[in-house]
Design an enzyme around this catalytic site. Structure first.
Site, PDB file in Angstrom:
ATOM      1  N   SER A  72       0.811  -1.211   0.000  1.00  0.00           N
ATOM      2  CA  SER A  72       0.000   0.000   0.000  1.00  0.00           C
ATOM      3  C   SER A  72       0.846   1.263   0.000  1.00  0.00           C
ATOM      4  CB  SER A  72      -0.978  -0.040   1.175  1.00  0.00           C
ATOM      5  OG  SER A  72      -1.901   1.024   1.104  1.00  0.00           O
ATOM      6  N   HIS A  73       0.744   2.052   1.061  1.00  0.00           N
ATOM      7  CA  HIS A  73       1.394   3.352   1.150  1.00  0.00           C
ATOM      8  C   HIS A  73       2.802   3.258   1.732  1.00  0.00           C
ATOM      9  CE1 HIS A  73      -0.616   2.286   4.832  1.00  0.00           C
ATOM     10  NE2 HIS A  73       0.133   3.151   5.504  1.00  0.00           N
ATOM     11  N   ASP A  91      -2.165   6.607  -3.521  1.00  0.00           N
ATOM     12  CA  ASP A  91      -1.035   5.955  -2.873  1.00  0.00           C
ATOM     13  C   ASP A  91      -0.455   4.825  -3.713  1.00  0.00           C
ATOM     14  OD1 ASP A  91      -3.195   4.218  -2.558  1.00  0.00           O
ATOM     15  OD2 ASP A  91      -2.371   3.386  -0.706  1.00  0.00           O
ATOM     16  N   ASP A 140      -0.858   1.538  -4.047  1.00  0.00           N
ATOM     17  CA  ASP A 140      -1.692   0.588  -4.782  1.00  0.00           C
ATOM     18  C   ASP A 140      -3.006   1.183  -5.259  1.00  0.00           C
ATOM     19  OD1 ASP A 140      -2.715   0.734  -2.181  1.00  0.00           O
ATOM     20  OD2 ASP A 140      -3.464  -1.312  -2.232  1.00  0.00           O
ATOM     21  N   ASP A 177      -5.552   2.772  -3.635  1.00  0.00           N
ATOM     22  CA  ASP A 177      -6.821   2.687  -2.916  1.00  0.00           C
ATOM     23  C   ASP A 177      -7.042   3.852  -1.943  1.00  0.00           C
ATOM     24  OD1 ASP A 177      -5.025   1.976  -0.925  1.00  0.00           O
ATOM     25  OD2 ASP A 177      -5.956   0.046  -0.457  1.00  0.00           O
ATOM     26  N   ARG A 178      -6.059   4.726  -1.768  1.00  0.00           N
ATOM     27  CA  ARG A 178      -6.226   5.871  -0.877  1.00  0.00           C
ATOM     28  C   ARG A 178      -6.243   7.167  -1.683  1.00  0.00           C
ATOM     29  NH1 ARG A 178      -3.587   4.606   4.889  1.00  0.00           N
ATOM     30  NH2 ARG A 178      -3.726   2.349   4.811  1.00  0.00           N
ATOM     31  N   LYS A 234     -11.369   0.069  -1.011  1.00  0.00           N
ATOM     32  CA  LYS A 234     -11.337   1.521  -1.105  1.00  0.00           C
ATOM     33  C   LYS A 234     -10.727   1.903  -2.453  1.00  0.00           C
ATOM     34  CE  LYS A 234      -7.424   1.521   2.173  1.00  0.00           C
ATOM     35  NZ  LYS A 234      -7.654   0.309   2.955  1.00  0.00           N
TER      36      LYS A 234
END
Length: 542
Positions: free
Chosen positions: A112-113, A276, A278, A280-281, A375
């Site tokens: 992710s982030h 981010d 991947d 999703d944010r 998300k």
């Protein structure tokens, strides 16, 4: 030819809220990655001949693990693998692809982030057939299997050319390398009024987007630039890099400071956003105004009917427990259900599948809807653009109008990163021991009304999730939340969430940290953060 290879269990393969995350050198240990993937497959039933989606965020070690996962899928009996071109597939796009192709599930390779690179972070997450993260029942089975795993199965065939779109056959399994962007982009066109957004942009409305050298670069180039007409010079860092250019691909005010500075400057674009690692944010910034994720969730929910995909209204709203109560007031006005869940998108899955909510979000910059089961950063950006095109107001005007109608919730999160795990656990245990006697306690100008350890009772399947964070409510409506994060790879991250509701519009122009000063003082007094951890200030404030 398929091979069965002996392997010994690894003691540290317990998935967190977003799968298994470790440093790259850990995943590179002999048999480590294979043991975890085999533990996933061994925990599933009925996938013989079915489809598996595989994709990642392009970080270091992504391509190597994809090749391993493809060979293991063949040896374990999957009939087809769909993989994003170049190994790229944003998390929401992977969710959509699983749903669209009716795949059995998917492997999403991302941290992710978190930062990427040879000594940085990597992750593997399993998503189920609804496109959402595996529920706790499955992740617990995966962990249990990982503790006794003694072998993994893998097929022998040459590496798949991940850069060539097409269908191939290897190991008795079909392998489809697909365009990672087109299906997702087409879905977005069904939800939002692209004509209205295009007209707004053509009329001089300037949009800036920072892809942070992460997965959303190709998605932004296709959707924002090609389909909507955004100036490509304002789409920054659009080429995915294995190390994200040496930066954290985290769309907050620390790691997206260049975008923030641009949006606060004299020649700011009208709208700024980032996503981010991947995809999703999201980060939402208007000219001269930052929109907190908690506020963004509430404002998107209040205005969603302006987008074609949500014109019939919402079935409900859901938020994670640490997210502010701003969305609760929107749900009350709309007369729809409001759900408070533990942190982790998997908890929204049951509600979405059961038609109990339409829009959901977390304070950690994740927002989404029932179009997928993850998300979705670009979805939030496009919904904001649709609302701006429909209302013909600035972001700042929309924010101020919302506060005037619903009141303002001052909100902040203080992160204390890489704390010694024992010290973090001791702090939480000490807090929990005082919960029963905390009511009535005064700290500074504040008086505790009640306190508890959050327990979630899923209204769909009846499952119970305990110990999801400590909540302290104060007289007057303020709240503190303490929890340990499950998304880091080193030590423990203590997160302290602070919120204060202010209904008086004459008091809506305070600086956030100043408005929250009594809560910041209370957090230290009640938890003894400095004394127990040695930290006199948070690592990151968002």
């Amino acid at each position: 030819m398929n091979r069965t290879i002996s392997v010994s269990p690894f003691s540290d393969q317990k998935p967190g809220t977003s799968g298994l995350r470790k440093k790259v050198p850990v995943f590179q240990k002999t048999g480590y990655t294979e043991a975890f993937i085999q533990s996933i497959f061994d925990s599933l039933d009925g996938f013989e001949g079915k489809s598996l989606v595989i994709g990642g965020d392009g970080r270091f070690y992504n391509r190597e693990v994809i090749q391993t996962a493809i060979r293991m899928a063949a040896a374990n009996g999957f009939g087809r693998v769909l993989v994003g071109q170049g190994g790229i597939l944003s998390t929401p796009a992977a969710s959509h692809l699983i749903r669209k192709t009716k795949a059995f599930g998917g492997l999403i390779l991302s941290a992710s982030h978190n930062p990427g690179g040879p000594t940085e972070d990597f992750g593997i997450k399993y998503n189920i057939s609804n496109g959402g993260p595996a529920p706790e029942k499955i992740t617990e089975e995966i962990h249990a299997r990982s503790q006794v795993i003694d072998r993994y199965m893998i097929a022998d065939f040459d590496d798949v050319d991940l850069d060539l779109i097409g269908t191939f056959e290897a190991g008795g399994m079909a392998i489809e390398v697909v365009d990672p962007v087109s299906d997702y982009a087409d879905l977005m066109e069904t939800l939002f009024d692209f004509d209205a957004i295009r007209t707004m942009v053509a009329g001089g409305f300037k949009v800036a987007f920072d892809a942070m050298h992460a997965v959303t670069g190709p998605y932004a180039s296709e959707i924002l630039v090609r389909r909507i007409g955004v100036d490509p010079a304002l789409v920054f860092n659009a080429t995915p890099l294995e190390d994200f250019g040496g930066h954290h691909p985290d769309p907050n005010l620390v790691h997206a400071k260049a975008l923030y500075d641009l949006m606060m400057g004299p020649d700011a674009p009208d709208f700024g956003a980032a996503s981010d690692g991947d995809g999703d944010r999201n980060l939402i910034i208007g000219k001269g105004v930052f929109v907190t994720p908690s506020d963004s969730l509430a404002m998107l929910a209040a205005n969603a009917h302006l987008a074609p995909g949500y014109k019939d209204g919402l079935k409900g709203i859901a938020r994670s427990m640490p997210t502010s109560g701003a969305a609760d007031r929107v749900a009350a006005k709309l007369g729809v259900e409001m759900h408070e869940t533990p942190t982790g998108w998997k908890f929204f899955g049951n509600l979405l599948d059961a038609g109990r909510c339409t829009i959901c979000g977390e304070e950690s910059a994740g927002t989404g809807s029932d179009h997928v089961r993850e998300k979705d950063g670009l979805w939030a950006v496009l919904l904001w653009l649709n609302i701006l095109a429909a209302r013909r107001q600035s972001v700042k005007q929309i924010v101020e109008d919302h506060w005037a109608e619903y009141g303002r919730t001052y909100y902040s999160r203080h992160d204390y990163e890489a704390i010694e795990t024992d010290k973090a656990n001791e702090l939480m245990a000490a807090l929990e021991e005082t919960l029963d006697t905390m009511a009535g306690r005064q700290t500074g100008s504040m008086v505790v009304e009640r306190a508890d350890s959050f327990t979630y009772h899923d209204p769909v399947d009846g499952s119970v999730s305990r110990n999801q964070g400590i909540r302290i409510f104060f007289e007057g409506g303020s709240r503190l939340v303490f929890r340990l994060s499950g998304t880091g790879t080193s030590g423990a991250t203590l997160r302290v969430y602070m919120e204060r509701y202010e209904p008086d519009s004459a008091r809506h122009d305070q600086e956030t940290q100043a408005a929250l000063a009594p809560l910041i003082e209370a957090a230290e007094n009640l938890a003894g953060i400095a004394g127990r951890t040695g930290r006199t200030a948070p690592t990151v404030i968002t």
